[in-house]
Design an enzyme around this catalytic site. Sequence first.
Site, PDB file in Angstrom:
ATOM      1  N   ASP A   1       0.845  -1.191   0.000  1.00  0.00           N
ATOM      2  CA  ASP A   1       0.000   0.000   0.000  1.00  0.00           C
ATOM      3  C   ASP A   1       0.891   1.256   0.000  1.00  0.00           C
ATOM      4  OD1 ASP A   1      -2.499   1.296   0.225  1.00  0.00           O
ATOM      5  OD2 ASP A   1      -2.350   1.388   2.418  1.00  0.00           O
TER       6      ASP A   1
ATOM      7  N   GLY B   1      -9.041   8.330   6.494  1.00  0.00           N
ATOM      8  CA  GLY B   1      -9.430   8.676   7.857  1.00  0.00           C
ATOM      9  C   GLY B   1     -10.916   8.878   8.032  1.00  0.00           C
TER      10      GLY B   1
ATOM     11  N   GLY C   1     -11.622   3.803   2.523  1.00  0.00           N
ATOM     12  CA  GLY C   1     -12.901   3.090   2.654  1.00  0.00           C
ATOM     13  C   GLY C   1     -13.582   3.239   4.009  1.00  0.00           C
TER      14      GLY C   1
END
Length: 285
Positions: free
Chosen positions: A77, A178, A211
């Site tokens: 990531d 966040g 998400g």
Amino acid sequence: MLDIFKKAQENKYAVGAFNVSNLEQIKAIFLAAQNLKSPIIISASEGEAEFIGKKHLRAIIDSYKKETGVEVILHQDHGKSFETIKDSIDAGYDSVQFDGSKLSFEENIEKTKRIVEYAQSKGVKNVEAEFNHLEGQSALIEKIELKKENFTDPSQAKDFVERTGVDALAVVIGNLHGVFKDCQNPKLDIDRLKEIREAVGQDVNLVLHGGSGIAEDDIKEAVKNGIVKINVNTELRMAYTNSLKKTLEDNPDQITPYKIMPLVVEAVQKVVEEKIKLFGSDNKL
Ligand code: 13P
């Protein structure tokens, strides 16, 4: 294209990419996936991977994969440099993200191309890229006003994917990293997503970062309109930390890790199961 995304595209669901940095999180994610028969992506940022160790992460995931039969890929990531990405590929990752969103568009294209070439030479079938910077961080954050001019531009997206040959693109359509402390995260711009989908075509996987904290209806619409990978971190971190704090408060004399951690694993598993159902990847193994 990796099988995990091909099936998601064909059957209109998204696979959750869940961030980890320790064994309890991995255990919780596999328990959820096994329970709901869902494919999963285990994701680690540069900091998360440094804590657990890339080769350990690969070995632990392989062990869980073998034991549970869950379809899983290991993903880098937000890799910020060629060296990070190379290191992950060499450690056996299945998929990588190069995040050049702080670079100029042209420099990002140049660096992303080099990464695509290296990944392909090593048989890695999924390179994800990002050219619009996604605001925020995976924590409880103060409200940020997002500007539409910073959302992903469809024609720029087409240009970027054509010139780099990436397999996946992280889009900015009102999402951020966040969860806002005091209010709901912003709404997604689904029309913009449709335009991006149209511009880049079906061979490129569209990815939704940030998400956590997005309204459920928005997630469903995003999946309906072509998102096949959704990254989730903050909500897992919150579940982990809140549960750990409560367990220690409720049991101040307890010092045995294997007696403290089951409730933490359960709390993380619950969030992962909710996400799997929301993304529609349950019963897809
Ligand atoms: P959240 O922390 O907002 O869930 O975002 C995670 C993410 O996008 C990781 O790349």
